[in-house]
Design an enzyme around this catalytic site. Structure first.
Site, PDB file in Angstrom:
ATOM      1  CE1 TYR A  56      11.131   0.708 -11.532  1.00 31.25           C
ATOM      2  CE2 TYR A  56       9.345   1.364 -10.076  1.00 31.25           C
ATOM      3  CZ  TYR A  56       9.805   1.023 -11.335  1.00 31.25           C
ATOM      4  OH  TYR A  56       8.926   0.997 -12.390  1.00 31.25           O
ATOM      5  CG  LEU A 203       3.428  14.262 -16.804  1.00 29.72           C
ATOM      6  CD1 LEU A 203       3.754  14.989 -15.504  1.00 29.72           C
ATOM      7  CD2 LEU A 203       2.353  15.012 -17.577  1.00 29.72           C
ATOM      8  N   GLY A 204       5.942  12.150 -20.502  1.00 29.75           N
ATOM      9  CA  GLY A 204       7.103  12.068 -21.387  1.00 29.75           C
ATOM     10  C   GLY A 204       8.422  12.195 -20.660  1.00 29.75           C
TER      11      GLY A 204
END
Length: 323
Positions: A56, A203-204
Site C-alpha cells: 500500500y 461495504l462493497g
C-alpha cells in the site's frame, strides 16, 4: 466494542482497513494528519485491529500506521501483508523464504514495532509451494517477529495445505452483501479448522454506504472507474442491492453501511470485517454497527438478494486470486 477470536487472536469485531488512507481511493486528497486522527479515534472506540500491507503506497501506509500507534502499541493488533513486493528481484508475486525474511524486517521497521500480530501472505504465489512459504513464516513465529500467520484470497485447498504445516489464524478475503463467494467452500473450511475470517471491502468498496449511485463523484484516478461492478452498466444494475439494504436500514433506524456490517457480524463468530475509511465520522458510523441486531426476517431478505452484476475485480486481478 465487542471482541472475537481469529484462530486464537483476539480482535475487535469491527476493525479498520487503512489502505485507502494512502492508496487507490484517495487520488490527490491524501491527508495523513486526518488519517492519524481517525486511527486515534478508532483506538478510543475500542477498535483494536488495524490492517495494512507493504504494497500500500508502497510502504507509506505502514509508515503511517507506525506513526499513528506510537505510544499506544499495546492497544492494537497490527496486521500487515507480504508477497506482492519482491525483495529478490523476481518478477511477479514473491513468497520465497528469502523475500519473506527481507519483507518482515522492513515492515517491522516501518511500523516501529518488534512484532507483527498477524502476518498475511497477500496473494498465493504459484511459483512457491505454500508449504515452503508457511515453513518460513513458522520460523518467524519461533523468532518472535510474528505472532500469528494468515492467508489472503486463498482457496479452500490451499488453506488446508497451509494449516497442515502451521496453524493459520485468519484468512482475509472479499466478503459482503455483494460478494458472497466465500460461502461456497472457504467459509465452511474455516469453520471446520477453527480459522477466523477477515472480510475486506465489507461495504462493497463504498457501494453499500449508499454514497455511490453514479461515478460522477469519484476522482479521475479512483480504481473503481475501471472495476467491472461499477462500469459497463453494472453499477445501475446493482442498485437493487443498495435499495433493499436502504429499506432495511430505514426499518432498523440505521444507515445502509451499518446494516451491511451488521449482516456480516450476524453470520458467525470469528468474522471480523475491516471497513476502510480515513474520516472520523465514517469510522464512528461503522463502529456503531456493532450494536445493531437485525431481525430474522431482515437477515433472510438480505441473504436472498440477487447476486451482484459484474466480476468483483478486473480480469488481470482475478487471475491473481487462488481459486
Amino acid at each position: 466494542m465487542q471482541v472475537t477470536s481469529l484462530g486464537g487472536l483476539e480482535v475487535s469485531r469491527i476493525g479498520l482497513g487503512v489502505m485507502g488512507m494512502s492508496a487507490f481511493y484517495t487520488g490527490a486528497g491524501r491527508d495523513d494528519a486526518e488519517s492519524v486522527r481517525t486511527v486515534h479515534r478508532a483506538l478510543d472506540l475500542g477498535v483494536s485491529h488495524l490492517d495494512t500491507a507493504e504494497v500500500y503506497g508502497p510502504y507509506v501506509n505502514e509508515e503511517l500506521v507506525g506513526r499513528a500507534v506510537k505510544g499506544r502499541r499495546d492497544e492494537v493488533v497490527i496486521a500487515t501483508k507480504f508477497g506482492l513486493v519482491s525483495h529478490t528481484g523476481r518478477a511477479g508475486p514473491d513468497s520465497t523464504p528469502a523475500s519473506i525474511r527481507t519483507a518482515v524486517d522492513g515492515s517491522l521497521r516501518r511500523l516501529g514495532t518488534d512484532r507483527i500480530d498477524l502476518y498475511y501472505q497477500h496473494r498465493v504465489d504459484p511459483g512457491t509451494p505454500i508449504e515452503e512459504t508457511v515453513g518460513a513464516l513458522s520460523e518467524l513465529v519461533a523468532a518472535g517477529k510474528v505472532r500469528h500467520i494468515g492467508l489472503s484470497e486463498a482457496s479452500a485447498t490451499t488453506i488446508r495445505r497451509a494449516h497442515a504445516v502451521h496453524h493459520v489464524a485468519a484468512v482475509q478475503t472479499e466478503y459482503s452483501l455483494w460478494t458472497r463467494d466465500p460461502e461456497a467452500e472457504v467459509l465452511p473450511t474455516l469453520r471446520e479448522l477453527g480459522i477466523g475470517l477477515v472480510p475486506y471491502a465489507p461495504l462493497g468498496h463504498g457501494f453499500l454506504t449508499g454514497g455511490i449511485r453514479t461515478l460522477d463523484g469519484l476522482d479521475a484516478t479512483d480504481w473503481r472507474r475501471t472495476n467491472p461492478r461499477f462500469t459497463g452498466g453494472s453499477l445501475t444494475r446493482n442498485l437493487h442491492i443498495l435499495d433493499e439494504v436502504t429499506e432495511i436500514a430505514d426499518e432498523a433506524g440505521a444507515t445502509p453501511a451499518q446494516v451491511a456490517l451488521a449482516w456480516l457480524l450476524a453470520q458467525d463468530e470469528g468474522i471480523a470485517p475491516i471497513p476502510g475509511t480515513r474520516r472520523v465520522d465514517r469510522l464512528e458510523e461503522n463502529c456503531a454497527a456493532d450494536g445493531i441486531r437485525l431481525a430474522a426476517d431482515q437477515i433472510t431478505r438480505l441473504n436472498n438478494l440477487t447476486p451482484a452484476s459484474g466480476e468483483r475485480h478486473s480480469e488481470s486481478d482475478m487471475a491473481a486470486i487462488d481459486r
